[in-house]
Design a protein around this motif. Structure first.
Motif, PDB file in Angstrom:
ATOM      1  N   VAL A 100      49.178  34.338  30.388  1.00  0.00           N
ATOM      2  CA  VAL A 100      49.551  33.989  29.170  1.00  0.00           C
ATOM      3  C   VAL A 100      49.630  32.675  28.866  1.00  0.00           C
ATOM      4  CG1 VAL A 100      51.205  34.554  27.295  1.00  0.00           C
ATOM      5  CG2 VAL A 100      51.074  36.162  29.339  1.00  0.00           C
ATOM      6  N   ALA A 101      48.846  32.039  27.864  1.00  0.00           N
ATOM      7  CA  ALA A 101      48.808  30.767  27.698  1.00  0.00           C
ATOM      8  C   ALA A 101      48.944  30.422  26.157  1.00  0.00           C
ATOM      9  CB  ALA A 101      47.351  30.034  27.838  1.00  0.00           C
ATOM     10  N   SER A 102      49.712  29.144  25.884  1.00  0.00           N
ATOM     11  CA  SER A 102      49.680  28.827  24.464  1.00  0.00           C
ATOM     12  C   SER A 102      48.897  27.496  24.350  1.00  0.00           C
ATOM     13  CB  SER A 102      51.197  28.533  24.274  1.00  0.00           C
ATOM     14  OG  SER A 102      51.592  27.901  22.812  1.00  0.00           O
ATOM     15  N   ILE A 103      48.083  27.746  23.320  1.00  0.00           N
ATOM     16  CA  ILE A 103      47.073  26.541  23.018  1.00  0.00           C
ATOM     17  C   ILE A 103      47.489  26.001  21.618  1.00  0.00           C
ATOM     18  CG2 ILE A 103      44.556  25.974  22.604  1.00  0.00           C
ATOM     19  CD1 ILE A 103      43.950  28.101  24.868  1.00  0.00           C
ATOM     20  N   ILE A 104      47.822  24.614  21.534  1.00  0.00           N
ATOM     21  CA  ILE A 104      48.146  24.245  20.340  1.00  0.00           C
ATOM     22  C   ILE A 104      46.947  23.767  19.632  1.00  0.00           C
ATOM     23  CG2 ILE A 104      48.452  21.844  21.185  1.00  0.00           C
ATOM     24  CD1 ILE A 104      50.666  21.297  19.467  1.00  0.00           C
ATOM     25  N   LYS A 105      46.700  23.852  18.515  1.00  0.00           N
ATOM     26  CA  LYS A 105      45.614  23.976  17.473  1.00  0.00           C
ATOM     27  C   LYS A 105      46.000  23.332  16.234  1.00  0.00           C
ATOM     28  CE  LYS A 105      41.801  26.441  19.779  1.00  0.00           C
ATOM     29  NZ  LYS A 105      41.095  27.484  19.742  1.00  0.00           N
TER      30      LYS A 105
ATOM     31  N   GLU B 212      38.926  24.890  23.553  1.00  0.00           N
ATOM     32  CA  GLU B 212      38.126  23.933  23.099  1.00  0.00           C
ATOM     33  C   GLU B 212      38.788  23.664  21.647  1.00  0.00           C
ATOM     34  OE1 GLU B 212      33.394  22.893  22.399  1.00  0.00           O
ATOM     35  OE2 GLU B 212      33.852  24.705  23.452  1.00  0.00           O
ATOM     36  N   GLY B 213      38.955  22.311  21.367  1.00  0.00           N
ATOM     37  CA  GLY B 213      39.331  21.834  20.354  1.00  0.00           C
ATOM     38  C   GLY B 213      40.848  21.868  20.195  1.00  0.00           C
ATOM     39  N   GLY B 214      41.660  22.171  21.164  1.00  0.00           N
ATOM     40  CA  GLY B 214      42.988  22.318  21.130  1.00  0.00           C
ATOM     41  C   GLY B 214      43.450  21.810  22.501  1.00  0.00           C
ATOM     42  N   GLU B 215      44.619  22.272  23.008  1.00  0.00           N
ATOM     43  CA  GLU B 215      45.248  21.683  24.188  1.00  0.00           C
ATOM     44  C   GLU B 215      46.109  22.655  24.760  1.00  0.00           C
ATOM     45  OE1 GLU B 215      48.442  18.457  25.890  1.00  0.00           O
ATOM     46  OE2 GLU B 215      48.004  18.462  24.254  1.00  0.00           O
ATOM     47  N   ILE B 216      45.814  23.177  26.291  1.00  0.00           N
ATOM     48  CA  ILE B 216      46.765  24.168  26.758  1.00  0.00           C
ATOM     49  C   ILE B 216      48.218  23.439  27.107  1.00  0.00           C
ATOM     50  CG2 ILE B 216      47.080  25.665  28.782  1.00  0.00           C
ATOM     51  CD1 ILE B 216      44.098  25.554  29.012  1.00  0.00           C
ATOM     52  N   ILE B 217      49.218  24.101  26.379  1.00  0.00           N
ATOM     53  CA  ILE B 217      50.506  23.028  26.468  1.00  0.00           C
ATOM     54  C   ILE B 217      51.442  23.819  27.463  1.00  0.00           C
ATOM     55  CG2 ILE B 217      50.329  22.019  24.401  1.00  0.00           C
ATOM     56  CD1 ILE B 217      52.219  24.188  23.197  1.00  0.00           C
ATOM     57  N   THR B 218      51.210  25.266  27.666  1.00  0.00           N
ATOM     58  CA  THR B 218      52.202  25.826  28.709  1.00  0.00           C
ATOM     59  C   THR B 218      51.589  27.205  29.051  1.00  0.00           C
ATOM     60  OG1 THR B 218      54.250  26.758  29.089  1.00  0.00           O
ATOM     61  CG2 THR B 218      53.480  26.909  26.998  1.00  0.00           C
ATOM     62  N   CYS B 219      51.587  27.891  30.091  1.00  0.00           N
ATOM     63  CA  CYS B 219      51.290  28.829  30.382  1.00  0.00           C
ATOM     64  C   CYS B 219      51.873  29.601  31.625  1.00  0.00           C
ATOM     65  CB  CYS B 219      49.598  29.033  30.998  1.00  0.00           C
ATOM     66  SG  CYS B 219      49.330  28.460  32.639  1.00  0.00           S
ATOM     67  N   ASP B 220      51.844  30.838  31.831  1.00  0.00           N
ATOM     68  CA  ASP B 220      52.692  31.539  33.137  1.00  0.00           C
ATOM     69  C   ASP B 220      51.618  32.650  33.466  1.00  0.00           C
ATOM     70  OD1 ASP B 220      54.451  31.997  34.971  1.00  0.00           O
ATOM     71  OD2 ASP B 220      55.877  33.084  33.610  1.00  0.00           O
ATOM     72  N   PHE B 221      51.419  32.916  34.883  1.00  0.00           N
ATOM     73  CA  PHE B 221      50.646  33.898  35.243  1.00  0.00           C
ATOM     74  C   PHE B 221      51.085  34.729  36.638  1.00  0.00           C
ATOM     75  CE2 PHE B 221      49.350  30.449  37.876  1.00  0.00           C
ATOM     76  CZ  PHE B 221      48.676  30.865  38.747  1.00  0.00           C
ATOM     77  N   ASN B 222      50.754  35.939  36.533  1.00  0.00           N
ATOM     78  CA  ASN B 222      51.076  36.654  37.751  1.00  0.00           C
ATOM     79  C   ASN B 222      50.034  37.303  38.394  1.00  0.00           C
ATOM     80  OD1 ASN B 222      53.865  36.777  36.876  1.00  0.00           O
ATOM     81  ND2 ASN B 222      53.675  38.359  35.554  1.00  0.00           N
ATOM     82  N   PHE B 223      49.968  37.174  39.687  1.00  0.00           N
ATOM     83  CA  PHE B 223      48.997  37.740  40.582  1.00  0.00           C
ATOM     84  C   PHE B 223      49.814  38.938  41.170  1.00  0.00           C
ATOM     85  CE2 PHE B 223      45.478  34.995  39.866  1.00  0.00           C
ATOM     86  CZ  PHE B 223      44.258  35.647  39.933  1.00  0.00           C
ATOM     87  N   TYR B 224      49.434  40.320  41.111  1.00  0.00           N
ATOM     88  CA  TYR B 224      50.311  41.384  41.769  1.00  0.00           C
ATOM     89  C   TYR B 224      49.485  41.745  43.127  1.00  0.00           C
ATOM     90  CZ  TYR B 224      51.192  41.555  36.606  1.00  0.00           C
ATOM     91  OH  TYR B 224      51.526  40.998  35.462  1.00  0.00           O
ATOM     92  N   ASP B 225      48.441  41.301  43.282  1.00  0.00           N
ATOM     93  CA  ASP B 225      47.772  41.364  44.815  1.00  0.00           C
ATOM     94  C   ASP B 225      46.650  40.682  44.533  1.00  0.00           C
ATOM     95  OD1 ASP B 225      45.485  42.820  43.338  1.00  0.00           O
ATOM     96  OD2 ASP B 225      46.745  44.917  43.533  1.00  0.00           O
ATOM     97  N   GLN B 226      45.730  40.494  45.551  1.00  0.00           N
ATOM     98  CA  GLN B 226      44.626  39.799  45.814  1.00  0.00           C
ATOM     99  C   GLN B 226      43.533  39.765  44.742  1.00  0.00           C
ATOM    100  OE1 GLN B 226      43.463  39.843  49.938  1.00  0.00           O
ATOM    101  NE2 GLN B 226      44.821  38.405  50.443  1.00  0.00           N
ATOM    102  N   SER B 227      43.778  40.905  43.803  1.00  0.00           N
ATOM    103  CA  SER B 227      42.567  41.324  42.805  1.00  0.00           C
ATOM    104  C   SER B 227      43.153  41.197  41.534  1.00  0.00           C
ATOM    105  CB  SER B 227      42.150  42.690  43.126  1.00  0.00           C
ATOM    106  OG  SER B 227      41.309  42.842  44.547  1.00  0.00           O
ATOM    107  N   LYS B 228      44.236  41.861  41.211  1.00  0.00           N
ATOM    108  CA  LYS B 228      44.673  41.818  39.902  1.00  0.00           C
ATOM    109  C   LYS B 228      45.516  40.689  39.479  1.00  0.00           C
ATOM    110  CE  LYS B 228      47.126  44.849  36.650  1.00  0.00           C
ATOM    111  NZ  LYS B 228      47.895  46.509  36.376  1.00  0.00           N
ATOM    112  N   GLY B 229      45.223  40.113  38.415  1.00  0.00           N
ATOM    113  CA  GLY B 229      46.185  38.961  37.720  1.00  0.00           C
ATOM    114  C   GLY B 229      46.036  38.953  36.197  1.00  0.00           C
ATOM    115  N   GLU B 230      47.132  38.424  35.701  1.00  0.00           N
ATOM    116  CA  GLU B 230      47.392  38.296  34.170  1.00  0.00           C
ATOM    117  C   GLU B 230      48.005  37.076  33.959  1.00  0.00           C
ATOM    118  OE1 GLU B 230      47.851  42.858  32.994  1.00  0.00           O
ATOM    119  OE2 GLU B 230      49.589  41.904  33.469  1.00  0.00           O
TER     120      GLU B 230
END
Length: 289
Positions: free
Chosen positions: A225-230, A205-223
């Motif tokens: 990373v996002a860069s939000i410009i402000k 909020e108040g910024g913009e998600i400009i890029t991200c990358d993520f992993n799901f290792y199985d149907q439960s666990k995920g992570e």
């Protein structure tokens, strides 16, 4: 008794100021991207192996942590997305429908069948040299035969452009868009479930998600990373889920002030994050053991 009270007070003060806590991510190295402004996207798979893709199909690879970069044998238009499966296999997409794969650690790249989605490829995720997805900002295609054939998936109506992909097989995976919507399919896009990541939306909020990358290792666990410009720079957020994306735990990654990460690469093993700023300088983070 007085000694016990004094120790407890000191520990409480350390906790409140953050001095007694350790970040989950440590900076491993900071360096210029290879090939200067011609490099569009860089990813470290581990502390030694990394690949840079960029202008006019230029690709460089290192196996010694960036001390030396070797220009790869590749013929394609500009490269805008990268996925490193392991120390030998990696995939890249970009302009002109061109998709390329390497099976020798990035030294040589082979063309597969063009994947025509109507715009530049912006995201790619493979689990091996056969099964993967590729996307632009609006459409996704999958392959289970190493890019010999592509199957465009039917997506539900989205409220934002596609940001990133994470797959478990050629038919099962996740899609994240700029509105913070997380889509999941287990049948190659015939059916989708959609959930929201309010923690991401609130942080942006108040910024913009400009890029991200993520992993799901199985149907439960995920992570994720996002860069939000402000104003004044960018926040780097780290989110994790243990319930398939229903709830997320939010934390931040300390990024040098004044930098804006225009590219984020999160290694498929979940141990390394590569952030590249507008000056083509890289900051590589390693997960604390």
């Amino acid at each position: 008794m007085k000694k016990t009270i004094l120790c407890a007070s000191i520990l409480a003060g350390l906790f409140l100021t953050g001095c007694g806590s350790k970040s989950e991510w440590n900076i491993l190295k900071q360096m210029p991207a290879p090939d200067g402004g011609a490099s569009f996207f860089v990813g470290f798979h581990d502390q030694d192996c990394a690949i840079s893709v960029g202008e006019h199909g230029l690709i460089s690879a290192t196996s010694d942590g960036g001390a030396n970069w070797i220009k790869a044998e590749n013929s394609s238009l500009c490269r805008f997305c990268l996925d490193i499966v392991d120390s030998q296999i990696a995939w890249s997409g970009g302009n002109g429908n061109d998709v390329r794969v390497t099976r020798d650690g990035g030294k040589t790249w082979q063309a597969v069948t063009d994947c025509k989605l109507g715009a530049v490829h912006r995201s790619i995720d493979f689990i091996d040299d056969m099964n993967g997805w590729i996307a632009n900002e609006f459409y996704i295609a999958s392959t289970n035969d190493g890019g010999n054939t592509w199957n465009q998936m039917k997506l539900p109506k989205l409220n934002g452009k596609i940001l990133s992909l994470s797959i478990l097989s050629s038919t099962e995976g996740y899609v994240l868009n700029k509105a913070g919507e997380l889509l999941y399919t287990s049948d190659g896009g015939v059916n989708w479930s959609i959930s929201n990541i309010p923690e991401l939306a609130e942080a942006a909020e108040g910024g913009e998600i400009i890029t991200c990358d993520f992993n799901f290792y199985d149907q439960s666990k995920g992570e994720l990373v996002a860069s939000i410009i402000k104003e004044g720079g960018a926040d780097i957020l780290f989110l994790s889920t243990e319930d398939g994306g229903t709830t997320w735990k939010l934390s931040s990654i300390e990024y040098p002030k004044g930098n804006i990460a225009y590219e984020v690469y999160f290694s498929s093993n979940g141990k390394f994050i590569t952030l590249t700023n507008g000056k083509k300088d890289m900051t590589v983070f390693r997960r604390r053991a």
